[in-house]
Design a protein around this motif. Structure first.
Motif, mmCIF file in Angstrom:
data_model
loop_
_atom_site.group_PDB
_atom_site.id
_atom_site.type_symbol
_atom_site.label_atom_id
_atom_site.label_comp_id
_atom_site.label_asym_id
_atom_site.label_seq_id
_atom_site.Cartn_x
_atom_site.Cartn_y
_atom_site.Cartn_z
ATOM 1 N N ILE A 47 0.838 -1.199 0.000
ATOM 2 C CA ILE A 47 0.000 0.000 0.000
ATOM 3 C C ILE A 47 0.875 1.251 0.000
ATOM 4 C CG2 ILE A 47 -1.664 1.315 1.388
ATOM 5 C CD1 ILE A 47 -2.774 -1.429 2.302
ATOM 6 N N GLY A 48 1.945 1.228 0.777
ATOM 7 C CA GLY A 48 2.858 2.366 0.812
ATOM 8 C C GLY A 48 3.491 2.631 -0.540
ATOM 9 N N PHE A 49 3.945 1.578 -1.236
ATOM 10 C CA PHE A 49 4.514 1.744 -2.575
ATOM 11 C C PHE A 49 3.487 2.347 -3.528
ATOM 12 C CE2 PHE A 49 7.804 -1.837 -1.964
ATOM 13 C CZ PHE A 49 8.751 -0.919 -1.565
ATOM 14 N N LEU A 50 2.261 1.849 -3.459
ATOM 15 C CA LEU A 50 1.208 2.352 -4.334
ATOM 16 C C LEU A 50 0.967 3.841 -4.095
ATOM 17 C CD1 LEU A 50 -1.086 1.804 -6.379
ATOM 18 C CD2 LEU A 50 -2.545 1.367 -4.393
ATOM 19 N N PHE A 51 0.868 4.240 -2.831
ATOM 20 C CA PHE A 51 0.599 5.643 -2.535
ATOM 21 C C PHE A 51 1.798 6.532 -2.852
ATOM 22 C CE2 PHE A 51 -3.218 4.222 -0.480
ATOM 23 C CZ PHE A 51 -4.073 5.300 -0.619
ATOM 24 N N ILE A 52 3.011 6.026 -2.724
ATOM 25 C CA ILE A 52 4.180 6.810 -3.139
ATOM 26 C C ILE A 52 4.131 7.058 -4.646
ATOM 27 C CG2 ILE A 52 6.677 6.669 -3.503
ATOM 28 C CD1 ILE A 52 6.876 5.390 -0.745
ATOM 29 N N LEU A 53 3.794 6.024 -5.413
ATOM 30 C CA LEU A 53 3.694 6.198 -6.863
ATOM 31 C C LEU A 53 2.592 7.181 -7.233
ATOM 32 C CD1 LEU A 53 4.203 2.532 -8.098
ATOM 33 C CD2 LEU A 53 5.790 4.445 -8.280
ATOM 34 N N ASN A 55 1.352 9.591 -5.323
ATOM 35 C CA ASN A 55 1.733 10.915 -4.863
ATOM 36 C C ASN A 55 2.757 11.556 -5.796
ATOM 37 O OD1 ASN A 55 2.085 13.188 -3.329
ATOM 38 N ND2 ASN A 55 3.001 12.157 -1.602
ATOM 39 N N CYS A 56 3.798 10.814 -6.150
ATOM 40 C CA CYS A 56 4.845 11.362 -7.023
ATOM 41 C C CYS A 56 4.305 11.664 -8.415
ATOM 42 C CB CYS A 56 6.021 10.404 -7.104
ATOM 43 S SG CYS A 56 6.952 10.299 -5.579
ATOM 44 N N SER A 57 3.520 10.753 -8.972
ATOM 45 C CA SER A 57 3.002 10.995 -10.318
ATOM 46 C C SER A 57 2.015 12.154 -10.332
ATOM 47 C CB SER A 57 2.363 9.729 -10.890
ATOM 48 O OG SER A 57 1.282 9.317 -10.084
ATOM 49 N N MET A 64 3.493 19.756 -14.354
ATOM 50 C CA MET A 64 3.474 19.923 -15.802
ATOM 51 C C MET A 64 2.383 20.901 -16.234
ATOM 52 S SD MET A 64 4.205 15.973 -17.024
ATOM 53 C CE MET A 64 3.132 16.124 -18.393
ATOM 54 N N PHE A 65 1.226 20.819 -15.583
ATOM 55 C CA PHE A 65 0.118 21.684 -15.973
ATOM 56 C C PHE A 65 0.178 23.067 -15.333
ATOM 57 C CE2 PHE A 65 -1.881 17.540 -16.960
ATOM 58 C CZ PHE A 65 -2.177 17.793 -18.285
ATOM 59 N N CYS A 66 0.998 23.253 -14.329
ATOM 60 C CA CYS A 66 1.088 24.550 -13.634
ATOM 61 C C CYS A 66 2.447 25.212 -13.844
ATOM 62 C CB CYS A 66 0.815 24.359 -12.144
ATOM 63 S SG CYS A 66 -0.839 23.789 -11.788
ATOM 64 N N LYS A 67 3.022 25.040 -15.010
ATOM 65 C CA LYS A 67 4.308 25.652 -15.376
ATOM 66 C C LYS A 67 5.420 25.291 -14.402
ATOM 67 C CE LYS A 67 1.965 29.501 -17.543
ATOM 68 N NZ LYS A 67 1.752 30.941 -17.542
ATOM 69 N N TRP A 68 5.471 24.030 -14.003
ATOM 70 C CA TRP A 68 6.505 23.453 -13.149
ATOM 71 C C TRP A 68 6.567 24.086 -11.761
ATOM 72 C CZ3 TRP A 68 7.431 18.917 -14.776
ATOM 73 C CH2 TRP A 68 7.432 18.653 -16.139
ATOM 74 N N VAL A 77 -4.445 18.516 -1.323
ATOM 75 C CA VAL A 77 -4.508 17.215 -2.009
ATOM 76 C C VAL A 77 -3.511 16.249 -1.367
ATOM 77 C CG1 VAL A 77 -4.167 16.036 -4.216
ATOM 78 C CG2 VAL A 77 -5.269 18.279 -4.153
ATOM 79 N N PHE A 78 -2.317 16.742 -1.070
ATOM 80 C CA PHE A 78 -1.319 15.887 -0.422
ATOM 81 C C PHE A 78 -1.796 15.427 0.954
ATOM 82 C CE2 PHE A 78 2.062 18.160 -3.059
ATOM 83 C CZ PHE A 78 2.163 17.107 -3.964
#
Length: 96
Positions: A47-53, A55-57, A64-68, A77-78
């Protein structure tokens, strides 16, 4: 300031990972075994690996959508993802 912040996190992380890796490598050579102990992924680790992926993605996509630059409001959201992670992890631990 960015370089100092990166150094505060990267330095200790590097020391822990390299120190642990070299320690286990020397133990493996001393015991003359191909492995030290079998690794199992518990549900909470999965579950931790899934949520890290997730969160990072999501942070990369938001950037990308907010000019970096990740806006301050995205911190909600976090926090929400962290609350969902805690709930799912606790539920998985008590149901198994």
């Amino acid at each position: 300031p960015d370089m100092a912040t990166t150094g505060c996190f990267a330095g200790p992380s590097f020391n822990l990972l390299v120190g642990t890796g070299l320690g286990f490598l020397s133990l493996q050579r001393k015991l003359d075994m191909s492995y030290i102990s079998p690794v199992t992924l518990t549900p909470s680790i999965r579950i931790g690996f899934l949520f890290i992926l997730i969160n990072c993605s999501s942070a990369i996509i938001c950037g990308m959508f907010c000019k970096w630059e990740i806006p301050h409001r995205y911190s909600y959201v976090f926090f929400a993802m962290y609350a969902v992670y805690i709930f799912v992890c606790v539920k998985a631990v008590f149901l198994t």
